[in-house]
Design a protein around this motif. Structure first.
Motif, PDB file in Angstrom:
ATOM      1  N   ALA A  35       0.843  -1.214   0.000  1.00 24.62           N
ATOM      2  CA  ALA A  35       0.000   0.000   0.000  1.00 24.62           C
ATOM      3  C   ALA A  35       0.870   1.253   0.000  1.00 24.62           C
ATOM      4  CB  ALA A  35      -0.927  -0.008   1.204  1.00 24.62           C
ATOM      5  N   VAL A  36       1.973   1.203   0.740  1.00 21.65           N
ATOM      6  CA  VAL A  36       2.859   2.373   0.792  1.00 21.65           C
ATOM      7  C   VAL A  36       3.470   2.633  -0.586  1.00 21.65           C
ATOM      8  CG1 VAL A  36       5.017   3.279   1.757  1.00 21.65           C
ATOM      9  CG2 VAL A  36       3.345   2.197   3.267  1.00 21.65           C
ATOM     10  N   MET A  37       3.865   1.563  -1.294  1.00 28.36           N
ATOM     11  CA  MET A  37       4.455   1.764  -2.636  1.00 28.36           C
ATOM     12  C   MET A  37       3.476   2.477  -3.566  1.00 28.36           C
ATOM     13  SD  MET A  37       7.546   0.763  -2.552  1.00 28.36           S
ATOM     14  CE  MET A  37       7.656   1.127  -0.811  1.00 28.36           C
ATOM     15  N   GLU A  38       2.184   2.190  -3.418  1.00 29.75           N
ATOM     16  CA  GLU A  38       1.178   2.857  -4.276  1.00 29.75           C
ATOM     17  C   GLU A  38       1.104   4.348  -3.997  1.00 29.75           C
ATOM     18  OE1 GLU A  38      -2.515   1.061  -4.898  1.00 29.75           O
ATOM     19  OE2 GLU A  38      -1.569  -0.854  -5.458  1.00 29.75           O
ATOM     20  N   ARG A  39       1.397   4.731  -2.759  1.00 33.51           N
ATOM     21  CA  ARG A  39       1.365   6.165  -2.442  1.00 33.51           C
ATOM     22  C   ARG A  39       2.694   6.834  -2.807  1.00 33.51           C
ATOM     23  NH1 ARG A  39      -1.297   4.051   2.305  1.00 33.51           N
ATOM     24  NH2 ARG A  39       0.631   4.191   3.496  1.00 33.51           N
ATOM     25  N   TRP A  40       3.774   6.092  -2.641  1.00 33.84           N
ATOM     26  CA  TRP A  40       5.097   6.681  -2.887  1.00 33.84           C
ATOM     27  C   TRP A  40       5.358   6.953  -4.366  1.00 33.84           C
ATOM     28  CZ3 TRP A  40       9.599   3.940   0.222  1.00 33.84           C
ATOM     29  CH2 TRP A  40       9.503   4.289   1.578  1.00 33.84           C
ATOM     30  N   PHE A  41       4.891   6.033  -5.221  1.00 32.68           N
ATOM     31  CA  PHE A  41       5.319   6.102  -6.619  1.00 32.68           C
ATOM     32  C   PHE A  41       4.148   6.027  -7.585  1.00 32.68           C
ATOM     33  CE2 PHE A  41       8.972   3.986  -4.391  1.00 32.68           C
ATOM     34  CZ  PHE A  41       9.844   5.071  -4.459  1.00 32.68           C
ATOM     35  N   ALA A  42       4.279   6.751  -8.688  1.00 32.87           N
ATOM     36  CA  ALA A  42       3.259   6.716  -9.741  1.00 32.87           C
ATOM     37  C   ALA A  42       3.344   5.368 -10.461  1.00 32.87           C
ATOM     38  CB  ALA A  42       3.495   7.866 -10.715  1.00 32.87           C
ATOM     39  N   ARG A  43       2.262   5.067 -11.193  1.00 24.98           N
ATOM     40  CA  ARG A  43       2.109   3.759 -11.826  1.00 24.98           C
ATOM     41  C   ARG A  43       3.312   3.357 -12.686  1.00 24.98           C
ATOM     42  NH1 ARG A  43      -2.734   1.210 -12.889  1.00 24.98           N
ATOM     43  NH2 ARG A  43      -3.819   3.074 -12.207  1.00 24.98           N
ATOM     44  N   GLY A  55       6.843  25.134  -2.449  1.00 23.98           N
ATOM     45  CA  GLY A  55       6.146  23.865  -2.256  1.00 23.98           C
ATOM     46  C   GLY A  55       6.357  22.980  -3.479  1.00 23.98           C
ATOM     47  N   ILE A  56       6.576  21.701  -3.246  1.00 21.73           N
ATOM     48  CA  ILE A  56       6.692  20.748  -4.356  1.00 21.73           C
ATOM     49  C   ILE A  56       5.682  19.633  -4.102  1.00 21.73           C
ATOM     50  CG2 ILE A  56       8.181  19.071  -5.527  1.00 21.73           C
ATOM     51  CD1 ILE A  56      10.582  20.791  -4.891  1.00 21.73           C
ATOM     52  N   ALA A  57       4.933  19.277  -5.151  1.00 24.07           N
ATOM     53  CA  ALA A  57       3.930  18.212  -5.011  1.00 24.07           C
ATOM     54  C   ALA A  57       4.043  17.250  -6.186  1.00 24.07           C
ATOM     55  CB  ALA A  57       2.527  18.820  -4.963  1.00 24.07           C
ATOM     56  N   GLY A  58       3.551  16.048  -5.980  1.00 25.01           N
ATOM     57  CA  GLY A  58       3.503  15.051  -7.044  1.00 25.01           C
ATOM     58  C   GLY A  58       2.051  14.857  -7.484  1.00 25.01           C
ATOM     59  N   SER A  59       1.827  14.834  -8.790  1.00 23.79           N
ATOM     60  CA  SER A  59       0.434  14.788  -9.295  1.00 23.79           C
ATOM     61  C   SER A  59      -0.299  13.536  -8.826  1.00 23.79           C
ATOM     62  CB  SER A  59       0.424  14.870 -10.823  1.00 23.79           C
ATOM     63  OG  SER A  59       1.133  13.765 -11.358  1.00 23.79           O
ATOM     64  N   GLU A  60       0.451  12.459  -8.537  1.00 24.27           N
ATOM     65  CA  GLU A  60      -0.207  11.206  -8.139  1.00 24.27           C
ATOM     66  C   GLU A  60       0.135  10.814  -6.699  1.00 24.27           C
ATOM     67  OE1 GLU A  60       0.046   8.133 -11.295  1.00 24.27           O
ATOM     68  OE2 GLU A  60       0.565   9.783 -12.623  1.00 24.27           O
ATOM     69  N   ASP A  61       0.422  11.817  -5.894  1.00 20.68           N
ATOM     70  CA  ASP A  61       0.789  11.556  -4.495  1.00 20.68           C
ATOM     71  C   ASP A  61      -0.452  11.131  -3.706  1.00 20.68           C
ATOM     72  OD1 ASP A  61       1.535  11.649  -1.838  1.00 20.68           O
ATOM     73  OD2 ASP A  61       2.677  13.497  -2.023  1.00 20.68           O
ATOM     74  N   GLY A  62      -0.452   9.907  -3.198  1.00 19.65           N
ATOM     75  CA  GLY A  62      -1.594   9.394  -2.448  1.00 19.65           C
ATOM     76  C   GLY A  62      -1.538   9.732  -0.963  1.00 19.65           C
ATOM     77  N   SER A  63      -0.474  10.341  -0.499  1.00 21.75           N
ATOM     78  CA  SER A  63      -0.369  10.677   0.927  1.00 21.75           C
ATOM     79  C   SER A  63      -0.609  12.163   1.179  1.00 21.75           C
ATOM     80  CB  SER A  63       1.026  10.335   1.463  1.00 21.75           C
ATOM     81  OG  SER A  63       1.261   8.969   1.352  1.00 21.75           O
ATOM     82  N   THR A  64       0.041  13.002   0.389  1.00 18.22           N
ATOM     83  CA  THR A  64      -0.155  14.455   0.504  1.00 18.22           C
ATOM     84  C   THR A  64      -0.450  14.979  -0.912  1.00 18.22           C
ATOM     85  OG1 THR A  64       2.262  14.727   0.386  1.00 18.22           O
ATOM     86  CG2 THR A  64       1.272  14.823   2.556  1.00 18.22           C
TER      87      THR A  64
END
Ligand SMILES: O=C(O)CC1=CCC(=O)O1
Length: 263
Positions: free
Chosen positions: A148-156, A204-213
């Motif tokens: 589950a953590v890998m799904e939040r850490w990294f995009a597909r 601020g830096i964000a990831g478009s597919e970030d499942g945590s923040t």
């Protein structure tokens, strides 16, 4: 590779670059160690004093008994920077590292002249969610959370590469106590009011597919600090410094130039 003995905790840190250069400090996220910055550090301009460290309970730092408070994590960073005689650094905090960054900026503006809040927020998740995570880790170990953590850490796209296994290994090799200790610190943290009072350059830096923040949450936090900039990395999850080090390092370098941290 060095160890700072701070009495109740020993923190592993590493310094690269020019010992007399402008300091940039990196604080990593829950379940990671300072290797998440390897590829970004390789891409930064010459002449910086680049400091990375493992927070308590992570990497090669010691692991005091859990739970931890955010106050303790901020104090660790503060004491490490004092130990290294760091003033006026650019502090880059990823996720819980970004919470530490906010807490440290509120407490020690002499140590920090600019903030990079990456994939983080003033408040992450709910206390209930973190309590459940602590219970799972204590009962079944970090392995039980890893997929589950890998799904939040990294995009597909990144999750389909063989590199994923390296980072999954890094996660499950962290200390169970250290991980649970930091979950407790996140559960008890709400920096909305103190961060609203900050006045310093902030990116601020964000990831478009970030499942945590997710991006909106990161933006909401950096918008608390007037004049902040925001950069969205596409096709990225929670750890874009690993997935997109070129773009990450370029944006950091541009921010250092814009704020006069480097010439
Ligand atoms: O494990 C996650 O959900 C990602 C994360 C949240 C806080 C942090 O530091 O990492």
């Amino acid at each position: 590779m060095q160890l700072a003995d701070l009495g109740d905790v020993q923190l592993h840190y590493r310094i690269d670059g020019d010992p007399d250069g402008a300091p940039i400090v990196f604080a990593n996220s829950l379940g990671t160690d300072l290797r998440v910055w390897d590829a970004v550090v390789d891409r930064l301009p010459k002449g910086l004093r680049i400091i990375r460290y493992d927070k308590r309970g992570h990497g090669l730092s010691s692991c005091p008994p859990a739970p931890y408070s955010m106050g303790a994590l901020v104090r660790d960073a503060e004491r490490l920077l004092d130990h290294l005689q760091v003033r006026d650094c650019m502090f880059v905090g990823l996720s819980i590292g970004g919470m530490i960054a906010q807490g440290l900026a509120v407490k020690r503006l002499d140590q920090i002249r600019a903030l990079v809040l990456s994939n983080t927020a003033a408040k992450i998740g709910t206390a209930e969610m973190w309590k459940e995570r602590v219970q799972t880790v204590q009962r079944d170990g970090i392995e039980a959370l890893a997929d589950a953590v890998m799904e939040r850490w990294f995009a597909r796209g990144f999750r389909a590469t063989p590199e994923l296994q390296l980072w999954r290994n890094m996660l499950v090799q962290q200390s169970r106590d250290g991980y649970a200790g930091c979950c407790a610190a996140i559960a008890g943290t709400d920096f909305y009011t103190p961060t609203s009072g900050l006045r310093l350059p902030c990116l601020g830096i964000a990831g478009s597919e970030d499942g945590s923040t997710p991006p909106d949450l990161v933006r909401e936090t950096v918008d608390l600090i007037p004049g902040s900039q925001f950069h969205l990395i596409r096709r990225a999850g929670h750890i874009p410094c690993v997935e997109h080090p070129d773009e990450y390092a370029e944006r950091l370098t541009a921010f250092m130039r814009e704020t006069g941290h480097i010439g």
